[in-house]
Design an enzyme around this catalytic site. Sequence first.
Site, PDB file in Angstrom:
ATOM      1  N   GLY A 418      32.567  44.960  88.577  1.00  0.00           N
ATOM      2  CA  GLY A 418      31.561  46.019  88.666  1.00  0.00           C
ATOM      3  C   GLY A 418      30.181  45.500  88.328  1.00  0.00           C
ATOM      4  N   ALA A 474      17.430  57.427  89.909  1.00  0.00           N
ATOM      5  CA  ALA A 474      18.378  57.645  88.801  1.00  0.00           C
ATOM      6  C   ALA A 474      19.515  56.636  88.865  1.00  0.00           C
ATOM      7  CB  ALA A 474      18.959  59.053  88.868  1.00  0.00           C
ATOM      8  N   GLU A 478      26.093  58.039  86.837  1.00  0.00           N
ATOM      9  CA  GLU A 478      26.129  58.429  85.429  1.00  0.00           C
ATOM     10  C   GLU A 478      25.498  59.807  85.214  1.00  0.00           C
ATOM     11  OE1 GLU A 478      25.508  55.256  86.330  1.00  0.00           O
ATOM     12  OE2 GLU A 478      27.338  54.421  85.466  1.00  0.00           O
ATOM     13  N   ASP A 547      33.609  57.978  94.328  1.00  0.00           N
ATOM     14  CA  ASP A 547      33.737  57.425  92.976  1.00  0.00           C
ATOM     15  C   ASP A 547      33.126  58.372  91.952  1.00  0.00           C
ATOM     16  OD1 ASP A 547      35.010  55.210  93.926  1.00  0.00           O
ATOM     17  OD2 ASP A 547      33.351  53.819  93.618  1.00  0.00           O
TER      18      ASP A 547
END
Length: 578
Positions: A418, A474, A478, A547
């Site tokens: 990741g 952004a 998250e 995701d």
Amino acid sequence: MALPPLTVDTAAGVIARFLRARGVDRVFALCGGHIMPIWMRCDAEGIRIIDVRDERAAVYMAHAHSELTGTLGVALVTAGPGMTNAMTGIANAYVSRASVLVLSGGPPRAQDNRGALQDLPHVDMVRPITRYARTVREPALVLQELDEAVSRAQGQGCDPGPVYLDFPTDTQRGVVPHPVQLAEHFKPKPRPRLLPDALDVSAAMDLLVNARRPLVISGRGARGAASELSAFLSRFGALYLDTGESKGIIPDDHPCAVAAMRGTVMTEADVIVTVGRRLDFQLAYGSPAVFKQAKLIRIADAPSELRDNRRGEVELFAEPRAALAAITAKASGPSPNLDRQWVDGSRARHLERAAKLRRSMETAASDKDGRIHPNRVLAELQKQMRPGAIVVADGGDFLSLARVGLSSSVYLDPGSLGCIGIGTPFGIAASLAFPDRQVVVATGDGAFGFNAMEIDTAVRHGATPLIVVANNGAWQIEVHDQTDTHGKVVGTRLQFADHAAMARAFGLHAERVERAEDLAGAIARALASGRAALLDVVVSPEARSSDGKSGLAWVPDLQPLAAWDDLESAWRAGGAHR
């Protein structure tokens, strides 16, 4: 005191000659005094130095070069902070099993452990994330250490992956005696072929010809085996899923490909063949909670891809292309027990879903403020990419969208660590390795920021990637997680910064795109510019990837995805699927 001349027989000279003899034509590097002898001798040997703005990017570029060319990637970084900067790149190469040689330097031996400039225990720091790590203090040992390190990097006797050697600067300037400059160490070594055992081939074939619902999942180890894998799929009538490690080696229009049915076929298959693929978090660790009662056939030439998490009913420790070819040759045709309704039905539903996705991407509406849906960006990129384009995807939400929204025969992404931020360095290395091919980097704005300064490297070295920044202001995946889980957004907002203005300052072709109707023209102009280009596309923060919806961001306890976590909990409690 004048320093001795850097001749071909100094350790630095021998290092450069070794690299040249092993086919290394470029190193990715950031200069410093502790590596200057190696740096200057590489230049003297005609090895191109791609100088970067951060050592992490140097290792990323070496990683991408290795993955794309199938050769050794080399990074050269200086001591202390140069080494620590490089560690994230080394870690990513380690998890990705990429053949990378990282070279560094250190203070002279007389200053060892005395508080010298940039003196750190480099080897101790990188040993857990390398296949081999040594400090070479004796010039006479340089060649054999290089030979061993490269063998380890290329997976001879172990998993492939990054290796690390550093040399005190006085060692680099020291002379390597002629008698120990053995030709056997300079000579390139062909990778030994690991052939499958005949009994294992027969056992795998027996399982497959009796399978009703066979499924093949490929990974890193399947690269270079595209034709053998295609023939294997056709012979056994198996369905096929790729992963980010092998995306593109089997074309989307192959009659066995069912990417849009991934979750369903994983739970319904009765025989699953993994080809050079670890059963990591992306495949639910191979858990019976998800894979049900499926029997596993595991094919790999790297130990970690053969028996991690789940053992196979049959395990073929062999070069994947050789194993696939041997099993295919031994079989007479598709399984007489093949559940043709399952195979044909899965493929039909895949095609239906894929077509629906394409239509929805092409018509995805902008939000109430006119900001573009990221799927519109991906759809327009797909339309304008030439066959053979190299795609690099990077980011969080945007990576998830790009993974299913962009199709190409060559694809790279951050991998299972990741490690976002690889996009621009990977794209530069790809463009330098294949200057006649389109290279498209699709990245989120957060991921782009990690290595944004490498656009300077692209311009200086004539790399021509198109970098498309999906700018939603952004760390959006998250933001979604915080909003859903905690009801509050904390520290995850960015600016809708003008990345195009920055890119123009460094000499790129650059445009800011704020309306969907302007996308096609902007992409066409960027691709036709003949130079490095950046499109700063303002996209909607309201868009949400799979995701972002699945629980990946909030990290469930037992499995990476919420649905799998529920299945795992039930299975461990003695419920379903046992």
